[in-house]
Write a protein that holds these residues in place. Structure first.
Motif, PDB file in Angstrom:
ATOM      1  N   GLN A 196      -4.387  -7.730  -6.638  1.00  0.00           N
ATOM      2  CA  GLN A 196      -3.687  -8.475  -5.588  1.00  0.00           C
ATOM      3  C   GLN A 196      -4.569  -9.590  -5.031  1.00  0.00           C
ATOM      4  O   GLN A 196      -4.100 -10.693  -4.753  1.00  0.00           O
ATOM      5  N   ASP A 248      -8.947  -7.361   3.467  1.00  0.00           N
ATOM      6  CA  ASP A 248      -8.934  -6.840   2.104  1.00  0.00           C
ATOM      7  C   ASP A 248     -10.339  -6.461   1.639  1.00  0.00           C
ATOM      8  O   ASP A 248     -10.539  -5.436   0.983  1.00  0.00           O
ATOM      9  N   ARG A 299       4.459  -2.562  -4.753  1.00  0.00           N
ATOM     10  CA  ARG A 299       4.664  -3.412  -3.583  1.00  0.00           C
ATOM     11  C   ARG A 299       3.317  -3.896  -3.059  1.00  0.00           C
ATOM     12  O   ARG A 299       2.256  -3.393  -3.439  1.00  0.00           O
ATOM     13  N   ASP A 300       3.374  -4.859  -2.132  1.00  0.00           N
ATOM     14  CA  ASP A 300       2.171  -5.238  -1.407  1.00  0.00           C
ATOM     15  C   ASP A 300       1.637  -4.021  -0.655  1.00  0.00           C
ATOM     16  O   ASP A 300       2.406  -3.167  -0.208  1.00  0.00           O
ATOM     17  N   GLU A 314       2.866  -4.489   4.741  1.00  0.00           N
ATOM     18  CA  GLU A 314       3.840  -5.461   5.224  1.00  0.00           C
ATOM     19  C   GLU A 314       4.170  -5.114   6.677  1.00  0.00           C
ATOM     20  O   GLU A 314       3.940  -3.991   7.117  1.00  0.00           O
TER      21      GLU A 314
END
Length: 595
Positions: A177, A200, A261-262, A265
């Motif tokens: 990602q 991150d 998915r991310d 969110e």
């Protein structure tokens, strides 16, 4: 040149600087110079703490809180989020010092922790850095139970082959990602992109440490979302944080890498302001107090609370993430939202727990531990009930607890443990349906002893059903008690461990609630029992009617437990009761906590 110099005692001057800034703010309000100075003072304190001077932890907590408030008031959301993260670092440092010195976390600091929990997470949504919101939430919740959970479980959990495999998969997913998102989004300012990248990087650092096996307690002592991410992966649940804010709230969704998915969110919850949440909880507590006998008034209050939660939380959450409607969700309610009926609020005319396999947890750490151990295929039930408290002094009899214990025990083919027989036949007497399993006065200090035999029975069982009076101490939740024979306070239970994977049903008033003080900690029976080793705790937020309907609901629950997981079993039982026309006063307060 910096304000402080290495090699000398800089703390007194830093404290004077912070005091002068507070006085200037009191006189002038949040001018640009004052706001900028708050940020500078916080960074200087953080630098001293990182340089090894632990005395700066409390001053960092103070200056970070000031910086957060000033930058949030002036709409500088990213700087406010960065201040909140430093606040979490200060909390972790103070906690480590307290554990080392064998002293409790300082009581006078809890109001600032509460304030930050109530406000900072929603600000992360405004700043478009949702992972930072999860980091802040995890750093500030269930601190009092963290040592208990991780001293017993952490090394074993991180040593599991499946856990290491999942951690490596999460690391790989995060690196992919990051590689795909090196360029900032066109609509995002560089500062937002930089803070997202920093979040991150923090997560990757902690994940790498966990995979390396050298994490120890330090991995989970500070601002990290690793437990929540790992819990999402190991339990197959979407982890959704519900965060009230100053005028509106936000929901944050964490997922494991298996979903594609991310990682994180967020979505706005316009009707979940802190003041509205507190007022809703206050109204329900006021109307459902033990001396309110008007069933219409109680019913209207419950219906209003269910409707408000549906509109404030579930409608915007399902609009943003419709796949959650029939998914598996672990809800982490922050602050005062823990007192809302999130488990049973209606969606499309039926309780949400019927369509969504839902559970509530105090934190991602709690979910990780609760889901770490498989449930035993063999059930060793304990079913106990007491229809009296102090032989009737201070409380009305609740005779349906005896009928309930016998019905539940019959489902499992065991004998119930009846501490005393009811003096009134179930269903007899005027207004019997409106009796509540609560008391008008707290148990006296000299009464809170002598339940050792029952505690031993609880520690030996892995499916536990306890029916009796409940007492919630809103100011000191560790004094909250289940009244069986004698008061069984939460503080006494914490001296014992439970069998791993245990399911506990507390059929009593209030014991799912966290009171009114220190809601950021979510102190209470569910959080404590999960820390003690339980995988599932079922309890009620409000007074429970002592009626034949409650007996029926509990019978439904245990019939479902023979074939379904505890969270699904409670969801099915509640849905069945609602479809039968049973009034919401019976089923609406119950919540499933755990994995």
């Amino acid at each position: 040149m910096g304000l402080f110099s290495r090699g000398r005692d800089n703390l007194p001057e830093a404290q004077r600087q912070a005091g002068r800034l507070r006085e200037r703010f009191r006189q002038s309000g949040p001018t640009k110079d004052i706001v900028d100075e708050s940020w500078r003072q916080m960074l200087l304190c953080a630098d001293e703490l990182m340089g090894g001077d632990e005395r700066f932890a409390r001053l960092l907590l103070d200056t970070a809180h000031t910086s957060f408030v000033l930058h949030a008031e002036t709409g500088q959301w990213l700087v406010a989020v960065a201040s909140a993260l430093q606040f979490g670092v200060a909390v972790a440092s103070i906690e480590v010092q307290s554990a080392r010195d064998d002293t409790p976390f300082p009581e006078q600091l809890w109001p600032a922790v509460q304030d930050m929990t109530d406000l900072a997470v929603e600000v992360a949504h405004r700043a478009r850095v949702p992972l930072a919101g999860c980091l802040i939430a995890e750093s500030l919740t269930t601190r009092r139970f963290t040592d208990r959970m991780y001293q017993r479980e952490l090394s074993a959990i991180l040593g599991e082959d499946d856990v290491l495999r999942r951690l490596r998969a999460i690391v790989a997913s995060q690196r992919e990602q990051l590689a795909a998102a090196r360029e900032p989004l066109p609509e995002a300012p560089d500062s937002a992109a930089a803070l997202r990248a920093h979040m991150d990087d923090l997560l990757l650092h902690d994940l790498d440490a966990a995979v390396a096996g050298g994490a120890g307690r330090s991995l989970f002592a500070g601002t990290t979302a690793v437990p929540a991410v790992l819990a999402a992966s190991t339990t197959g649940r979407s982890v959704v944080f519900v965060a009230p804010g100053l005028g509106q709230g936000a929901a944050f969704r964490l997922e494991g890498p298996e979903t594609g998915r991310d990682l994180c969110e967020s979505v706005q919850l316009p009707r979940l302001g802190r003041a509205a949440v507190r007022e809703q909880a206050r109204r329900v507590r006021e109307v459902l107090r033990s001396d309110e006998r008007r069933t219409t008034v109680r019913g209207e209050a419950i219906d209003a609370a269910l409707k408000a939660v549906s509109e404030a939380v579930w409608e915007p959450v399902f609009d943003a993430w419709p796949d959650l409607r029939d998914g598996r969700v672990a809800l982490v309610p922050l602050g005062a939202s823990a007192s809302l009926p999130l488990f049973t609020a209606p969606v499309d005319g039926a309780p949400v727990c019927g369509g969504t396999d839902l559970t509530v947890v105090p934190s991602g750490r709690s979910l990780m531990v609760a889901g770490a151990w498989p449930r035993s295929p063999r059930q060793d039930p304990l079913v106990a009930a007491d229809p009296w408290y102090a032989d009737g002094a201070g409380a009305v009899p609740i005779p349906c607890t005896v009928a309930e214990a016998r019905a539940v025990a019959a489902v499992h083919g065991v004998a119930p443990h009846i501490l005393r027989e009811a003096a009134v036949a179930p269903g007899g007497g005027a207004g019997a349906f409106d009796r509540l399993r609560t008391i008008d006065r707290p148990p006296a200090a000299d009464e809170a002893a002598g339940a050792d035999d029952l505690v031993r029975r609880i520690s030996a069982a892995n499916l536990i059903h306890l029916a009796g009076h409940g007492h919630l101490d809103g100011d000191d939740p560790l004094r909250s008690a289940l009244l069986l024979g004698r008061p069984l306070p939460l503080s006494a239970l914490l001296d014992h461990d439970l069998r791993r994977g245990t399911t506990i049903v507390l059929s009593a008033c209030h014991l799912a609630d966290v009171g009114t003080a220190q809601t950021s900690e979510q102190l209470g029976f569910p959080g404590a029992m999960l820390a003690m080793g339980a995988s599932s705790v079922i309890a009620a937020l409000w007074p429970v009617p002592d009626s034949s309907d409650t007996v029926t609901l509990m019978t439904y629950l245990h019939e479902e437990l023979r074939t379904a997981t505890p969270s699904a079993a409670l969801g099915h039982a509640v849905t069945r009761a609602a479809a039968d026309g049973m009034r919401a006063a019976v089923w609406a307060p119950f919540v499933h906590f755990g994995a």
